[in-house]
Design a protein around this motif. Structure first.
Motif, mmCIF file in Angstrom:
data_model
loop_
_atom_site.group_PDB
_atom_site.id
_atom_site.type_symbol
_atom_site.label_atom_id
_atom_site.label_comp_id
_atom_site.label_asym_id
_atom_site.label_seq_id
_atom_site.Cartn_x
_atom_site.Cartn_y
_atom_site.Cartn_z
ATOM 1 N N ALA A 148 0.836 -1.205 0.000
ATOM 2 C CA ALA A 148 0.000 0.000 0.000
ATOM 3 C C ALA A 148 0.870 1.254 0.000
ATOM 4 O O ALA A 148 0.631 2.193 -0.767
ATOM 5 N N GLN A 149 1.886 1.246 0.848
ATOM 6 C CA GLN A 149 2.749 2.425 0.962
ATOM 7 C C GLN A 149 3.555 2.651 -0.308
ATOM 8 O O GLN A 149 3.557 3.740 -0.862
ATOM 9 N N ALA A 150 4.250 1.609 -0.767
ATOM 10 C CA ALA A 150 5.137 1.755 -1.926
ATOM 11 C C ALA A 150 4.384 1.763 -3.252
ATOM 12 O O ALA A 150 4.830 2.386 -4.215
ATOM 13 N N GLY A 151 3.246 1.071 -3.299
ATOM 14 C CA GLY A 151 2.535 0.936 -4.565
ATOM 15 C C GLY A 151 1.453 1.956 -4.830
ATOM 16 O O GLY A 151 1.103 2.211 -5.981
ATOM 17 N N ALA A 152 0.920 2.588 -3.775
ATOM 18 C CA ALA A 152 -0.179 3.538 -3.979
ATOM 19 C C ALA A 152 0.067 4.879 -3.286
ATOM 20 O O ALA A 152 -0.028 5.927 -3.905
ATOM 21 N N ILE A 153 0.397 4.828 -2.015
ATOM 22 C CA ILE A 153 0.475 6.070 -1.244
ATOM 23 C C ILE A 153 1.653 6.931 -1.684
ATOM 24 O O ILE A 153 1.483 8.109 -2.012
ATOM 25 N N THR A 154 2.852 6.370 -1.695
ATOM 26 C CA THR A 154 4.025 7.159 -2.074
ATOM 27 C C THR A 154 3.921 7.681 -3.506
ATOM 28 O O THR A 154 4.179 8.867 -3.736
ATOM 29 N N PRO A 155 3.514 6.862 -4.497
ATOM 30 C CA PRO A 155 3.343 7.427 -5.842
ATOM 31 C C PRO A 155 2.322 8.569 -5.888
ATOM 32 O O PRO A 155 2.536 9.562 -6.593
ATOM 33 N N ALA A 156 1.240 8.451 -5.131
ATOM 34 C CA ALA A 156 0.249 9.538 -5.101
ATOM 35 C C ALA A 156 0.865 10.808 -4.525
ATOM 36 O O ALA A 156 0.587 11.923 -4.994
ATOM 37 N N PHE A 157 1.712 10.654 -3.524
ATOM 38 C CA PHE A 157 2.359 11.819 -2.932
ATOM 39 C C PHE A 157 3.406 12.414 -3.874
ATOM 40 O O PHE A 157 3.642 13.621 -3.849
ATOM 41 N N PHE A 158 4.031 11.601 -4.723
ATOM 42 C CA PHE A 158 4.920 12.148 -5.750
ATOM 43 C C PHE A 158 4.135 13.076 -6.676
ATOM 44 O O PHE A 158 4.608 14.155 -7.044
ATOM 45 N N VAL A 159 2.935 12.664 -7.041
ATOM 46 C CA VAL A 159 2.079 13.504 -7.886
ATOM 47 C C VAL A 159 1.748 14.798 -7.147
ATOM 48 O O VAL A 159 1.815 15.893 -7.718
ATOM 49 N N LEU A 160 1.409 14.687 -5.886
ATOM 50 C CA LEU A 160 1.070 15.854 -5.086
ATOM 51 C C LEU A 160 2.250 16.825 -4.985
ATOM 52 O O LEU A 160 2.084 18.043 -5.125
ATOM 53 N N ILE A 161 3.428 16.302 -4.771
ATOM 54 C CA ILE A 161 4.629 17.147 -4.711
ATOM 55 C C ILE A 161 4.831 17.849 -6.058
ATOM 56 O O ILE A 161 5.155 19.038 -6.105
ATOM 57 N N ALA A 162 4.640 17.130 -7.151
ATOM 58 C CA ALA A 162 4.798 17.723 -8.478
ATOM 59 C C ALA A 162 3.816 18.877 -8.684
ATOM 60 O O ALA A 162 4.182 19.918 -9.234
ATOM 61 N N VAL A 163 2.586 18.699 -8.219
ATOM 62 C CA VAL A 163 1.586 19.763 -8.341
ATOM 63 C C VAL A 163 2.007 20.985 -7.535
ATOM 64 O O VAL A 163 1.987 22.115 -8.025
ATOM 65 N N VAL A 164 2.411 20.763 -6.297
ATOM 66 C CA VAL A 164 2.810 21.871 -5.429
ATOM 67 C C VAL A 164 4.038 22.584 -5.985
ATOM 68 O O VAL A 164 4.130 23.813 -5.941
ATOM 69 N N ALA A 165 4.992 21.829 -6.507
ATOM 70 C CA ALA A 165 6.243 22.404 -7.004
ATOM 71 C C ALA A 165 6.144 22.867 -8.459
ATOM 72 O O ALA A 165 7.116 23.373 -9.012
ATOM 73 N N SER A 166 4.981 22.677 -9.075
ATOM 74 C CA SER A 166 4.781 23.043 -10.487
ATOM 75 C C SER A 166 5.858 22.422 -11.380
ATOM 76 O O SER A 166 6.504 23.107 -12.178
ATOM 77 N N THR A 167 6.034 21.137 -11.218
ATOM 78 C CA THR A 167 7.021 20.415 -12.021
ATOM 79 C C THR A 167 6.428 19.069 -12.412
ATOM 80 O O THR A 167 5.286 18.765 -12.110
ATOM 81 N N SER A 168 7.219 18.252 -13.062
ATOM 82 C CA SER A 168 6.731 16.950 -13.499
ATOM 83 C C SER A 168 6.976 15.882 -12.428
ATOM 84 O O SER A 168 7.892 16.012 -11.607
ATOM 85 N N VAL A 169 6.177 14.851 -12.475
ATOM 86 C CA VAL A 169 6.369 13.716 -11.562
ATOM 87 C C VAL A 169 7.730 13.086 -11.842
ATOM 88 O O VAL A 169 8.435 12.689 -10.915
ATOM 89 N N ARG A 170 8.097 13.032 -13.093
ATOM 90 C CA ARG A 170 9.390 12.462 -13.469
ATOM 91 C C ARG A 170 10.537 13.200 -12.773
ATOM 92 O O ARG A 170 11.477 12.596 -12.277
ATOM 93 N N ARG A 171 10.440 14.507 -12.709
ATOM 94 C CA ARG A 171 11.486 15.292 -12.052
ATOM 95 C C ARG A 171 11.478 15.059 -10.549
ATOM 96 O O ARG A 171 12.530 14.981 -9.916
ATOM 97 N N VAL A 172 10.302 14.941 -9.969
ATOM 98 C CA VAL A 172 10.210 14.675 -8.530
ATOM 99 C C VAL A 172 10.837 13.314 -8.220
ATOM 100 O O VAL A 172 11.653 13.188 -7.306
ATOM 101 N N VAL A 173 10.457 12.309 -8.966
ATOM 102 C CA VAL A 173 11.025 10.972 -8.752
ATOM 103 C C VAL A 173 12.536 11.007 -8.983
ATOM 104 O O VAL A 173 13.306 10.451 -8.196
#
Length: 186
Positions: free
Chosen positions: A91-116
């Motif tokens: 749950a943590q590695a497969g759903a929660i953390t990826p969702a938070f990567f998306v959230l960080i990308a939105v907040v930082a106005s960047t791509s998920v690829r860059r966040v990862v």
């Protein structure tokens, strides 16, 4: 988290918990992303996003444990406990953390690829620390030192590797990230 350290610190009756503690430790590593995301959201005036993210994470966590519980209800207690730990990790590695990567990308106005890509150097350094720490731990287990002292020595060596890695490997790790196309500019 080894069985010998677990039994020394918590007592022999806890030795069987070592495999489960290892799984939960991995889930904890994935959770680090989540821990730092919500304060950033709140500081930027997005408390509603932070709350929604926490509710999502809680629902996924509870749901994964419930599903594991139902699937494993006829198994032994040890299998149930280990299965629930695996459910938490997935749950943590497969759903929660990826969702938070998306959230960080939105907040930082960047791509998920860059966040990862920005966390890849830390992951590479962590792998190096584990690659050095495991043989040191295996070597220490053959000594007559108290298991707590053994753990402190392994921790000190791992900390030294981390410090050297941060100072000397960060540029190389960033180069590797760029080379494989994960990070753009980091």
């Amino acid at each position: 988290v080894g069985a010998r350290i677990t039994s020394e610190i918590f007592g022999a009756e806890w030795e069987a918990a070592a495999p489960v503690m290892r799984i939960l430790a991995l889930a904890g590593i994935a959770r680090v992303i989540v821990i730092y995301t919500n304060p950033i959201q709140q500081a930027r005036g997005h408390a509603h996003r932070a709350a929604a993210a926490l509710w999502f994470a809680s629902a996924v966590s509870v749901g994964s444990v419930a599903v594991a519980g139902v699937l494993l209800e006829d198994r032994s207690l040890e299998s149930q406990v280990e299965g629930i730990a695996w459910a938490r990790l997935l749950a943590q590695a497969g759903a929660i953390t990826p969702a938070f990567f998306v959230l960080i990308a939105v907040v930082a106005s960047t791509s998920v690829r860059r966040v990862v890509g920005s966390v890849v150097p830390s992951i590479l350094l962590s792998a190096l620390i584990i690659a050095v720490g495991m043989p040191v731990d295996a070597w220490m287990s053959g000594t007559d030192l108290n298991v707590v002292v053994q753990g402190l020595v392994v921790g000190a060596v791992a900390s030294l590797v981390a410090a050297v890695g941060v100072v000397t490997l960060s540029d190389d790790a960033k180069w590797l990230v760029r080379r494989v196309g994960l990070g753009g500019r980091i």
